[in-house]
Design an enzyme around this catalytic site. Structure first.
Site, short mmCIF file in Angstrom:
data_model
loop_
_atom_site.label_atom_id
_atom_site.label_comp_id
_atom_site.label_asym_id
_atom_site.label_seq_id
_atom_site.Cartn_x
_atom_site.Cartn_y
_atom_site.Cartn_z
CB ALA A 20 49.34 43.79 39.17
CE1 TYR A 152 36.69 42.15 28.21
CE2 TYR A 152 37.29 43.95 26.75
CZ TYR A 152 37.48 43.24 27.91
OH TYR A 152 38.45 43.62 28.80
#
Ligand SMILES: NC(=O)c1ccc[n+]([C@@H]2O[C@H](COP(=O)([O-])OP(=O)(O)OC[C@H]3O[C@@H](n4cnc5c(N)ncnc54)[C@H](O)[C@@H]3O)[C@@H](O)[C@H]2O)c1
Length: 261
Positions: A20, A152
């Site tokens: 995107a 993460y």
């Protein structure tokens, strides 16, 4: 910086939010976009898709594993050679996989640092370049604890810290390279839809987590990409931005500490 006529490089751009970003850059008049992703990815098809929509030669797929230092540098060199320069770098490639936490650190943090250093090397005024913009992709999981993905969260927190520090005027005065951070909130890609399999929890709990994650409201990759275009245009060096719930990008504030003289 206006995106019109600029040359961009996006890591992890074969799919997900990275694709995107590549599309939105071309939509906003970028001259060329280099799509860096794994050789096994859909990078070729993605570049073909963009060339079909925006014109032949606009996008090029450069197979590159960002954890391989030589491949990563070669991809920067190839972009500059083939497209004639480089103005915008988006260090987007990332995984959310606390089962493979060492690889996660290598991709999410080490490679983002390397991509930032390469950006200074290839765009920095002090290195013969014209200056430019780097957008490092962190996450809202780097601002708040992510209970099932502690590593993460740590990598994304570190990306914010490193990018704010590289975004200090000390570096800009030499390089004319701005360093910005984008923190997307939950966005509809396989990173989330398949995320539960890779969480730091017992196998029995993964099914429950998977069901829960599917109920989370997810924004589109396009809304994050629009946010990145905005920050490339108006973001001050060192600034950190968030795109959440499909809303326009908003800048995040951080506490400042008095420095004793
Ligand atoms: N989806 C979300 O909710 C969300 C939220 C916050 C931040 N992010 C971050 O946005 C970025 C993109 O996430 P996404 O959701 O599009 O994920 P995704 O899994 O859909 O896409 C990631 C892309 O990175 C590529 N990649 C993985 N390892 C690579 C490597 N070693 N070298 C080169 N490319 C590699 C993959 O092939 C893939 O094309 C990541 O940094 C992620 O942490 C995502």
């Amino acid at each position: 910086m206006d995106v019109e006529g600029k040359i961009a490089l996006v890591t992890g751009a074969a799919s997900g939010i990275g694709f995107a970003y590549a599309k939105e850059l071309l939509q906003n008049g970028a001259k060329h976009v280099a799509i860096l992703d794994l050789a096994s990815s859909s990078g070729s098809e993605s570049a073909n898709k963009l060339n079909g929509e925006f014109g032949n030669g606009k996008a090029a797929f450069i197979p590159c594993d960002v954890t391989k230092a030589q491949e990563f540098e070669a991809a920067f060199a190839k972009t500059v050679k083939e497209f004639g320069g480089l103005d915008i770098v988006v260090n987007n490639a990332g995984i959310m996989d606390d089962e493979r936490w060492e690889l996660e650190i290598n991709i999410n943090l080490t490679a983002v640092v390397r991509g930032t250093l390469l950006s200074f090397q290839y765009m920095g005024k002090d290195k013969g370049g014209k200056g430019g913009v780097v957008v490092n992709v962190a996450s809202t999981a780097g601002i708040t604890p992510a209970v099932y993905f502690p590593v993460y969260s740590g990598t994304k927190n570190a990306v914010i810290g490193a990018s704010r520090s590289f975004g200090h005027p000390y570096h800009f005065e030499k390089s004319a390279v701005r360093v910005l951070t984008m923190c997307p909130h939950i966005t509809h890609t396989q990173l989330i839809t398949k995320g539960a399999e890779r969480a730091h929890i017992e196998n029995e709990a993964k099914e429950k987590l998977s069901g829960y994650m599917k109920t989370l409201p997810m924004q589109t990759p396009e809304s994050v990409a629009k946010g990145v275009i905005k920050i490339i245009k108006v973001g001050e060096n060192g600034s950190v931005w968030m795109v959440a719930d499909g809303e326009p990008a908003c800048e995040l504030d951080f506490p400042s500490f008095p420095v004793k003289k």
